[in-house]
Design a protein around this motif. Structure first.
Motif, PDB file in Angstrom:
ATOM      1  N   ILE A   1      -9.182  -7.332  11.347  1.00 51.47           N
ATOM      2  CA  ILE A   1      -9.262  -5.459  11.765  1.00 51.47           C
ATOM      3  C   ILE A   1      -8.473  -4.724  10.226  1.00 51.47           C
ATOM      4  O   ILE A   1      -8.542  -5.211   9.797  1.00 51.47           O
ATOM      5  N   TYR A   2      -8.778  -3.459  10.933  1.00 49.31           N
ATOM      6  CA  TYR A   2      -8.353  -2.399   9.995  1.00 49.31           C
ATOM      7  C   TYR A   2      -7.966  -1.220  11.049  1.00 49.31           C
ATOM      8  O   TYR A   2      -8.461  -1.038  12.003  1.00 49.31           O
ATOM      9  N   TYR A   3      -7.747  -0.395  10.193  1.00 47.06           N
ATOM     10  CA  TYR A   3      -6.770   0.917  10.859  1.00 47.06           C
ATOM     11  C   TYR A   3      -7.847   2.606  10.563  1.00 47.06           C
ATOM     12  O   TYR A   3      -8.372   2.258   9.626  1.00 47.06           O
ATOM     13  N   ASP A   4      -8.368   2.775  11.579  1.00 47.27           N
ATOM     14  CA  ASP A   4      -9.149   3.456  12.309  1.00 47.27           C
ATOM     15  C   ASP A   4      -8.399   4.873  12.161  1.00 47.27           C
ATOM     16  O   ASP A   4      -7.837   4.968  13.183  1.00 47.27           O
ATOM     17  N   TRP A   5      -8.694   5.482  10.887  1.00 47.90           N
ATOM     18  CA  TRP A   5      -7.536   6.990  10.642  1.00 47.90           C
ATOM     19  C   TRP A   5      -8.000   7.677  11.736  1.00 47.90           C
ATOM     20  O   TRP A   5      -7.105   8.744  12.386  1.00 47.90           O
ATOM     21  N   ASN A   6      -9.331   7.956  11.621  1.00 48.74           N
ATOM     22  CA  ASN A   6      -9.411   9.144  12.539  1.00 48.74           C
ATOM     23  C   ASN A   6      -9.397   8.275  14.065  1.00 48.74           C
ATOM     24  O   ASN A   6      -8.793   9.882  14.904  1.00 48.74           O
TER      25      ASN A   6
ATOM     26  N   ALA B   1       0.638  -1.275   0.014  1.00 55.70           N
ATOM     27  CA  ALA B   1       0.134  -0.071  -0.048  1.00 55.70           C
ATOM     28  C   ALA B   1       1.221   1.090   0.190  1.00 55.70           C
ATOM     29  O   ALA B   1       0.363   2.465  -0.297  1.00 55.70           O
ATOM     30  N   GLY B   2       2.171   1.047   0.790  1.00 52.87           N
ATOM     31  CA  GLY B   2       2.945   2.103  -0.153  1.00 52.87           C
ATOM     32  C   GLY B   2       3.219   2.646   1.725  1.00 52.87           C
ATOM     33  O   GLY B   2       4.023   3.760   1.125  1.00 52.87           O
ATOM     34  N   CYS B   3       3.235   1.903   2.589  1.00 49.59           N
ATOM     35  CA  CYS B   3       3.469   2.379   3.867  1.00 49.59           C
ATOM     36  C   CYS B   3       5.450   2.707   3.708  1.00 49.59           C
ATOM     37  O   CYS B   3       6.353   1.290   3.072  1.00 49.59           O
ATOM     38  N   ASP B   4       5.817   3.881   4.745  1.00 47.04           N
ATOM     39  CA  ASP B   4       7.427   2.774   4.761  1.00 47.04           C
ATOM     40  C   ASP B   4       7.818   2.659   5.696  1.00 47.04           C
ATOM     41  O   ASP B   4       7.083   2.736   6.484  1.00 47.04           O
ATOM     42  N   ALA B   5       8.816   3.243   6.120  1.00 48.32           N
ATOM     43  CA  ALA B   5       9.758   2.555   7.556  1.00 48.32           C
ATOM     44  C   ALA B   5       8.975   2.695   8.516  1.00 48.32           C
ATOM     45  O   ALA B   5       8.371   2.439   9.353  1.00 48.32           O
ATOM     46  N   ALA B   6       9.221   4.363   8.388  1.00 50.08           N
ATOM     47  CA  ALA B   6       7.998   5.579   9.319  1.00 50.08           C
ATOM     48  C   ALA B   6       6.898   5.169   9.635  1.00 50.08           C
ATOM     49  O   ALA B   6       6.427   5.077  11.031  1.00 50.08           O
ATOM     50  N   MET B   7       6.272   4.723   8.730  1.00 49.71           N
ATOM     51  CA  MET B   7       4.954   4.750   8.206  1.00 49.71           C
ATOM     52  C   MET B   7       4.304   3.220   9.122  1.00 49.71           C
ATOM     53  O   MET B   7       3.634   3.497  10.011  1.00 49.71           O
ATOM     54  N   LEU B   8       5.078   2.177   8.656  1.00 50.13           N
ATOM     55  CA  LEU B   8       5.443   1.204   9.614  1.00 50.13           C
ATOM     56  C   LEU B   8       5.246   0.928  10.951  1.00 50.13           C
ATOM     57  O   LEU B   8       3.829   0.338  11.702  1.00 50.13           O
ATOM     58  N   ASN B   9       5.848   1.812  11.662  1.00 52.41           N
ATOM     59  CA  ASN B   9       6.697   1.832  12.810  1.00 52.41           C
ATOM     60  C   ASN B   9       5.400   2.465  13.474  1.00 52.41           C
ATOM     61  O   ASN B   9       4.699   2.208  14.357  1.00 52.41           O
ATOM     62  N   ARG B  10       4.681   3.568  12.948  1.00 56.03           N
ATOM     63  CA  ARG B  10       4.154   4.389  13.705  1.00 56.03           C
ATOM     64  C   ARG B  10       2.202   3.165  13.440  1.00 56.03           C
ATOM     65  O   ARG B  10       1.788   4.023  14.626  1.00 56.03           O
ATOM     66  N   LEU B  11       2.027   2.744  12.024  1.00 58.90           N
ATOM     67  CA  LEU B  11       1.299   2.134  12.363  1.00 58.90           C
ATOM     68  C   LEU B  11       1.268   0.268  13.182  1.00 58.90           C
ATOM     69  O   LEU B  11       0.495   0.379  13.969  1.00 58.90           O
ATOM     70  N   LEU B  12       1.970   0.168  13.359  1.00 58.22           N
ATOM     71  CA  LEU B  12       2.805  -0.679  13.901  1.00 58.22           C
ATOM     72  C   LEU B  12       2.735  -0.913  15.902  1.00 58.22           C
ATOM     73  O   LEU B  12       2.599  -1.603  16.861  1.00 58.22           O
ATOM     74  N   THR B  13       2.706   0.250  16.160  1.00 57.43           N
ATOM     75  CA  THR B  13       3.581   0.614  17.442  1.00 57.43           C
ATOM     76  C   THR B  13       1.911   0.261  18.504  1.00 57.43           C
ATOM     77  O   THR B  13       2.552  -0.448  19.623  1.00 57.43           O
ATOM     78  N   PRO B  14       0.868   0.519  17.972  1.00 56.32           N
ATOM     79  CA  PRO B  14      -0.345  -0.027  19.334  1.00 56.32           C
ATOM     80  C   PRO B  14      -0.140  -1.953  19.103  1.00 56.32           C
ATOM     81  O   PRO B  14      -0.746  -2.602  20.210  1.00 56.32           O
ATOM     82  N   LEU B  15       0.337  -2.629  18.436  1.00 59.22           N
ATOM     83  CA  LEU B  15       0.375  -4.433  18.457  1.00 59.22           C
ATOM     84  C   LEU B  15       0.885  -5.183  18.171  1.00 59.22           C
ATOM     85  O   LEU B  15       2.301  -4.459  18.134  1.00 59.22           O
ATOM     86  N   ARG B  16       1.242  -5.930  18.889  1.00 58.17           N
ATOM     87  CA  ARG B  16       2.146  -6.647  19.728  1.00 58.17           C
ATOM     88  C   ARG B  16       2.434  -7.266  19.030  1.00 58.17           C
ATOM     89  O   ARG B  16       2.370  -7.788  17.665  1.00 58.17           O
TER      90      ARG B  16
ATOM     91  N   GLN C   1      -6.990   6.910  15.577  1.00 55.15           N
ATOM     92  CA  GLN C   1      -5.228   6.288  14.653  1.00 55.15           C
ATOM     93  C   GLN C   1      -4.971   4.929  15.979  1.00 55.15           C
ATOM     94  O   GLN C   1      -4.282   4.652  16.552  1.00 55.15           O
ATOM     95  N   THR C   2      -5.768   4.119  15.881  1.00 58.64           N
ATOM     96  CA  THR C   2      -5.386   3.109  16.063  1.00 58.64           C
ATOM     97  C   THR C   2      -6.364   1.621  15.214  1.00 58.64           C
ATOM     98  O   THR C   2      -7.051   1.853  14.180  1.00 58.64           O
ATOM     99  N   TRP C   3      -5.447   0.763  15.654  1.00 58.49           N
ATOM    100  CA  TRP C   3      -6.436  -1.155  15.014  1.00 58.49           C
ATOM    101  C   TRP C   3      -8.011  -0.986  16.054  1.00 58.49           C
ATOM    102  O   TRP C   3      -7.716  -0.932  16.595  1.00 58.49           O
ATOM    103  N   ARG C   4      -8.193  -1.197  15.272  1.00 61.21           N
ATOM    104  CA  ARG C   4      -9.628  -2.407  15.565  1.00 61.21           C
ATOM    105  C   ARG C   4     -10.591  -3.190  14.119  1.00 61.21           C
ATOM    106  O   ARG C   4     -10.158  -3.844  13.304  1.00 61.21           O
TER     107      ARG C   4
END
Length: 179
Positions: free
Chosen positions: A109-114, A84-99, A116-119
């Protein structure tokens, strides 16, 4: 972290589904090699290796072995984000709440952009009912009386049809709302 998200996670010790004559899902077929998964996702091989080198992927895809279901799920989850085009910085940001390992089923699951968390993806029936209720609330808030009346008329017709007291419309087109 949202504990509901963990229900979308595949663990190595889980045997999701054994191979079967009539596979029902991606989890009921024989394990595949990382190269096959990358090709299907449209992720170049170097990106998969980088995921491991950056300690995002829990296994080295260069080993060439067939993956267990948890590893396959992890590569698909991360690979979809890379595709989808995520670079390393975006991946780290998106993956922070996950184990780690990130063996989350992307279809659960999906990422709730509004927020800012996975649901966790809700049951579709509940989701549709919630959306419909929200839509009605919006129509009320915007004082869309004509649209609400048109919707009521359409629902009344559908109820009469289902109750058997009215013939089916020639071409059911759903509610006709005034613009």
């Amino acid at each position: 972290m949202n504990r509901g998200i963990e229900t979308a996670r595949v663990r190595p010790e889980q045997q999701e589904v054994a191979p079967t004559l009539f596979p029902l899902s991606e989890y009921s077929r024989l394990p595949r090699k990382p190269q096959v998964i990358c090709r299907e996702l449209g992720v170049n091989w170097y990106s998969a290796v980088q995921l491991y080198d950056q300690k995002l992927l829990s296994f080295d895809p260069r080993n060439g072995h067939k993956l267990n279901h948890a590893q396959e799920t992890e590569l698909i989850f991360l690979g979809v984000l890379v595709a989808a085009g995520c670079d390393a910085a975006m991946l780290n940001r998106l993956l922070t709440p996950l184990r780690k390992p990130y063996a989350y089923r992307i279809d659960r699951i999906y990422y709730d952009w509004n927020g800012q968390t996975w649901r966790l993806i809700e049951d579709l029936d509940d989701l549709e009912e919630d959306r419909f209720a929200e839509w009605i609330e919006e129509l009320v808030a915007w004082r869309e009386l004509d649209r609400l009346r048109a919707l009521r008329e359409s629902v009344d017709k559908a109820l009469l049809y289902l109750q058997g007291t009215r013939a089916a419309p020639a071409a059911w087109s759903g509610p006709r709302t005034a613009s």
